[in-house]
Design a protein around this motif. Structure first.
Motif, PDB file in Angstrom:
ATOM      1  N   HIS A  49      42.737  52.556  46.778  1.00  0.00           N
ATOM      2  CA  HIS A  49      43.580  52.379  45.455  1.00  0.00           C
ATOM      3  C   HIS A  49      44.580  51.285  45.805  1.00  0.00           C
ATOM      4  N   GLU A  50      45.118  51.301  46.654  1.00  0.00           N
ATOM      5  CA  GLU A  50      46.135  50.127  46.934  1.00  0.00           C
ATOM      6  C   GLU A  50      45.546  48.939  46.880  1.00  0.00           C
ATOM      7  N   ILE A  51      44.701  49.121  47.594  1.00  0.00           N
ATOM      8  CA  ILE A  51      43.795  47.170  48.128  1.00  0.00           C
ATOM      9  C   ILE A  51      43.386  46.735  46.695  1.00  0.00           C
ATOM     10  N   ILE A  52      42.653  48.035  45.649  1.00  0.00           N
ATOM     11  CA  ILE A  52      42.416  47.888  43.930  1.00  0.00           C
ATOM     12  C   ILE A  52      43.298  47.546  43.713  1.00  0.00           C
ATOM     13  N   ARG A  53      44.567  47.639  43.101  1.00  0.00           N
ATOM     14  CA  ARG A  53      45.388  47.499  42.711  1.00  0.00           C
ATOM     15  C   ARG A  53      46.023  45.844  43.262  1.00  0.00           C
ATOM     16  N   PHE A  54      46.373  45.710  44.300  1.00  0.00           N
ATOM     17  CA  PHE A  54      47.000  44.685  45.016  1.00  0.00           C
ATOM     18  C   PHE A  54      46.054  43.525  44.438  1.00  0.00           C
ATOM     19  N   SER A  55      44.917  43.695  44.665  1.00  0.00           N
ATOM     20  CA  SER A  55      43.529  43.215  43.950  1.00  0.00           C
ATOM     21  C   SER A  55      43.786  42.551  42.667  1.00  0.00           C
ATOM     22  N   THR A  56      44.267  43.157  41.931  1.00  0.00           N
ATOM     23  CA  THR A  56      43.368  43.078  40.310  1.00  0.00           C
ATOM     24  C   THR A  56      45.677  42.813  39.528  1.00  0.00           C
ATOM     25  N   SER A  57      46.625  42.641  40.521  1.00  0.00           N
ATOM     26  CA  SER A  57      48.061  41.940  40.040  1.00  0.00           C
ATOM     27  C   SER A  57      47.414  40.530  40.314  1.00  0.00           C
ATOM     28  N   LEU A  58      46.760  40.081  41.399  1.00  0.00           N
ATOM     29  CA  LEU A  58      46.467  38.919  41.885  1.00  0.00           C
ATOM     30  C   LEU A  58      45.642  38.250  41.111  1.00  0.00           C
ATOM     31  N   ALA A  59      44.592  39.057  40.921  1.00  0.00           N
ATOM     32  CA  ALA A  59      43.763  38.763  39.549  1.00  0.00           C
ATOM     33  C   ALA A  59      44.853  37.838  38.152  1.00  0.00           C
ATOM     34  N   VAL A  60      45.248  38.633  38.178  1.00  0.00           N
ATOM     35  CA  VAL A  60      45.673  38.929  36.493  1.00  0.00           C
ATOM     36  C   VAL A  60      46.473  37.465  37.064  1.00  0.00           C
ATOM     37  N   ILE A  61      47.296  37.439  37.903  1.00  0.00           N
ATOM     38  CA  ILE A  61      48.778  36.058  37.705  1.00  0.00           C
ATOM     39  C   ILE A  61      47.519  34.848  37.702  1.00  0.00           C
ATOM     40  N   GLN A  62      46.348  35.124  38.645  1.00  0.00           N
ATOM     41  CA  GLN A  62      45.544  33.897  38.664  1.00  0.00           C
ATOM     42  C   GLN A  62      45.113  33.353  37.039  1.00  0.00           C
ATOM     43  N   ARG A  63      44.441  34.477  36.410  1.00  0.00           N
ATOM     44  CA  ARG A  63      44.157  34.298  35.274  1.00  0.00           C
ATOM     45  C   ARG A  63      45.102  33.718  34.682  1.00  0.00           C
ATOM     46  N   ASN A  64      46.466  33.973  34.362  1.00  0.00           N
ATOM     47  CA  ASN A  64      47.485  33.991  33.104  1.00  0.00           C
ATOM     48  C   ASN A  64      48.318  32.801  33.483  1.00  0.00           C
ATOM     49  N   VAL A  65      48.433  32.469  35.072  1.00  0.00           N
ATOM     50  CA  VAL A  65      49.285  31.446  35.317  1.00  0.00           C
ATOM     51  C   VAL A  65      48.483  30.673  36.249  1.00  0.00           C
ATOM     52  N   GLY A  66      47.311  30.712  37.436  1.00  0.00           N
ATOM     53  CA  GLY A  66      46.766  30.277  38.397  1.00  0.00           C
ATOM     54  C   GLY A  66      47.860  29.956  39.407  1.00  0.00           C
ATOM     55  N   SER A  67      46.865  29.125  40.054  1.00  0.00           N
ATOM     56  CA  SER A  67      47.373  29.628  41.980  1.00  0.00           C
ATOM     57  C   SER A  67      49.007  29.546  42.165  1.00  0.00           C
ATOM     58  N   ILE A  68      49.470  28.900  41.211  1.00  0.00           N
ATOM     59  CA  ILE A  68      50.713  28.369  41.367  1.00  0.00           C
ATOM     60  C   ILE A  68      51.451  29.860  41.282  1.00  0.00           C
ATOM     61  N   ARG A  74      37.849  39.212  44.766  1.00  0.00           N
ATOM     62  CA  ARG A  74      38.913  39.807  46.388  1.00  0.00           C
ATOM     63  C   ARG A  74      39.028  40.547  46.921  1.00  0.00           C
ATOM     64  N   CYS A  75      38.363  41.391  46.450  1.00  0.00           N
ATOM     65  CA  CYS A  75      37.708  43.258  46.933  1.00  0.00           C
ATOM     66  C   CYS A  75      36.492  43.636  46.161  1.00  0.00           C
ATOM     67  N   PRO A  76      35.218  43.110  46.871  1.00  0.00           N
ATOM     68  CA  PRO A  76      34.122  43.015  46.835  1.00  0.00           C
ATOM     69  C   PRO A  76      33.328  44.918  46.662  1.00  0.00           C
ATOM     70  N   LYS A  77      32.413  45.354  45.354  1.00  0.00           N
ATOM     71  CA  LYS A  77      32.270  46.123  45.289  1.00  0.00           C
ATOM     72  C   LYS A  77      31.210  46.729  46.100  1.00  0.00           C
ATOM     73  N   GLY A  78      30.719  45.970  46.815  1.00  0.00           N
ATOM     74  CA  GLY A  78      30.213  46.247  47.846  1.00  0.00           C
ATOM     75  C   GLY A  78      31.026  46.871  49.675  1.00  0.00           C
ATOM     76  N   VAL A  79      31.945  46.368  49.070  1.00  0.00           N
ATOM     77  CA  VAL A  79      33.036  47.294  50.594  1.00  0.00           C
ATOM     78  C   VAL A  79      34.164  48.120  49.716  1.00  0.00           C
ATOM     79  N   PHE A  80      33.962  49.322  50.734  1.00  0.00           N
ATOM     80  CA  PHE A  80      34.939  50.392  50.508  1.00  0.00           C
ATOM     81  C   PHE A  80      36.793  49.874  50.419  1.00  0.00           C
ATOM     82  N   ALA A  81      37.511  50.427  49.781  1.00  0.00           N
ATOM     83  CA  ALA A  81      38.405  49.658  49.715  1.00  0.00           C
ATOM     84  C   ALA A  81      39.570  51.362  48.714  1.00  0.00           C
TER      85      ALA A  81
END
Length: 366
Positions: free
Chosen positions: A205-224, A196-203
């Motif tokens: 702090h808010e975008i990185i936190r938002f991407s991390t939150s979405l990744a944690v949700i998908q990891r623990n609950v799934g896409s639903i 969601r937040c590629p390393k090669g593209v500048f992002a």
């Protein structure tokens, strides 16, 4: 993270799982987040340590690329280590796989792990005293298999490989592998974040936190779980969107089931082999690369005068001292004044006007 674990979660982290290329463990020991009574131990990731075998063997290609080794027949001399009966790319990949199998099959048995690592090296040196005996042995020589053929790796190559096996069978290193810990779950979460937040593209702090939150949700609950995010943001979430998210989870589960099939594993091995061959080809062109446990190491090839970077630095220094190294003339030479008769061509004669009379016109204008 270590300092606020008691306040937030009422727990202590007593084991640090690292990959060998970070100084975070020393910083944690110096900070003493739980006081002097709690000891924090370090455990290495098996996957990262396994990669060191391939990395250090491939480094031999660069360090000894100019070494001359006679062929088995003794009629000629071959330059470098990549060739028949030498340290080929296929041999490096197989040794890395064998090293990982030994570690995973001897968890909690450090003496047996050391013996098995030594057996890998000695087996390729045609010494089968460390190989397991009996008919169930993986060693064809010890189980009396008639298809056994001795290895033909040259002694000079085996001598260069021996220090690598000695370093990777060190007792302190193997002691940190006795728990059998890996960073696979961390790497799986990181892949969701960087997708969601590629390393090669500048992002930000808010975008990185938002991407991390979405990744944690998908990891623990799934896409639903994204349906709850849409609802909390005030975005209309219909039954259609929920069904689409559920289909994504079902598709992911079916994909995981396919990865366990024998056919999928065979195709994955083929893809890994092709990727390894591409990476090995790049190793011949690069003087340094990322490696597990490689931070803080000094590449000898960068310090040697035969490296490409050293040659470029020498050219740059000689150019600054006024010794041009290319065919292009030095820029400072343009400011030197020379007699016009020696360097400059004679001035061109002015053209005769189109409407002028031949009798009145002359080149001098007089």
């Amino acid at each position: 993270m270590w300092g606020r674990s008691l306040e937030l979660y009422k727990l202590r982290y007593t084991t640090f799982i690292g990959d060998g290329d970070s100084s975070s463990y020393k910083s944690i020991l110096a900070a003493k987040p739980y006081g002097d009574d709690v000891t924090i131990t370090k455990s290495d990731c098996i996957g990262h340590v396994q990669k060191r075998m391939g990395t250090q063997l491939r480094r031999l290609w660069v360090e000894h690329k100019d070494v001359k080794i006679p062929t088995p027949s003794g009629e000629s001399v071959r330059k470098g280590l990549k060739g028949a009966n030498q340290l080929t790319a296929d041999l490096v990949n197989r040794l890395q796989i064998y090293y990982g199998i030994v570690i995973r099959s001897h968890i909690g048995d450090k003496p047996g792990m050391i013996t098995a690592i030594t057996a890998i090296y000695c087996h390729h040196a045609n010494d089968h005293s460390y190989c397991p005996p009996g008919e169930s042995s993986w060693c064809k020589y010890n189980r009396g298999d008639p298809s056994y053929a001795p290895k033909e790796i040259q002694p000079e190559v085996l001598e260069l490989m021996e220090p690598v096996f000695e370093r990777l069978s060190d007792e302190d290193l193997l002691e940190r592998l006795q728990r059998g810990d890996t960073q696979n779950s961390n790497e799986a979460l990181h892949s969701l974040i960087w997708r969601r937040c590629p390393k090669g593209v500048f992002a930000s702090h808010e975008i990185i936190r938002f991407s991390t939150s979405l990744a944690v949700i998908q990891r623990n609950v799934g896409s639903i779980g994204l349906a709850h995010v849409l609802h909390s943001l005030g975005i209309l979430d219909t039954a259609v969107s929920e069904r689409l998210l559920e289909k994504l989870d079902v598709k992911k589960e079916n994909q995981l089931l396919r990865t366990r099939s024998v056919e999928y594993k065979r195709r994955r091995q083929v893809r890994r082999g092709m990727k390894k061959r591409r990476e090995d080809a790049l190793w011949q062109k690069e003087t340094s690369s990322y490696e597990a446990g490689g931070f803080g190491m000094i590449e000898e090839e960068e310090e040697s005068g035969s490296s490409k970077g050293a040659r470029k630095r020498r050219k740059k220094v000689s150019h600054q001292e006024g010794q041009p190294t290319s065919k292009r003339p030095h820029r400072a030479a343009a400011s030197v004044s020379t007699p016009p008769s020696e360097t400059c061509p004679p001035p061109a004669s002015p053209r005769r006007p189109r409407d002028s009379d031949d009798s009145d016109w002359s080149p001098s204008g007089q």
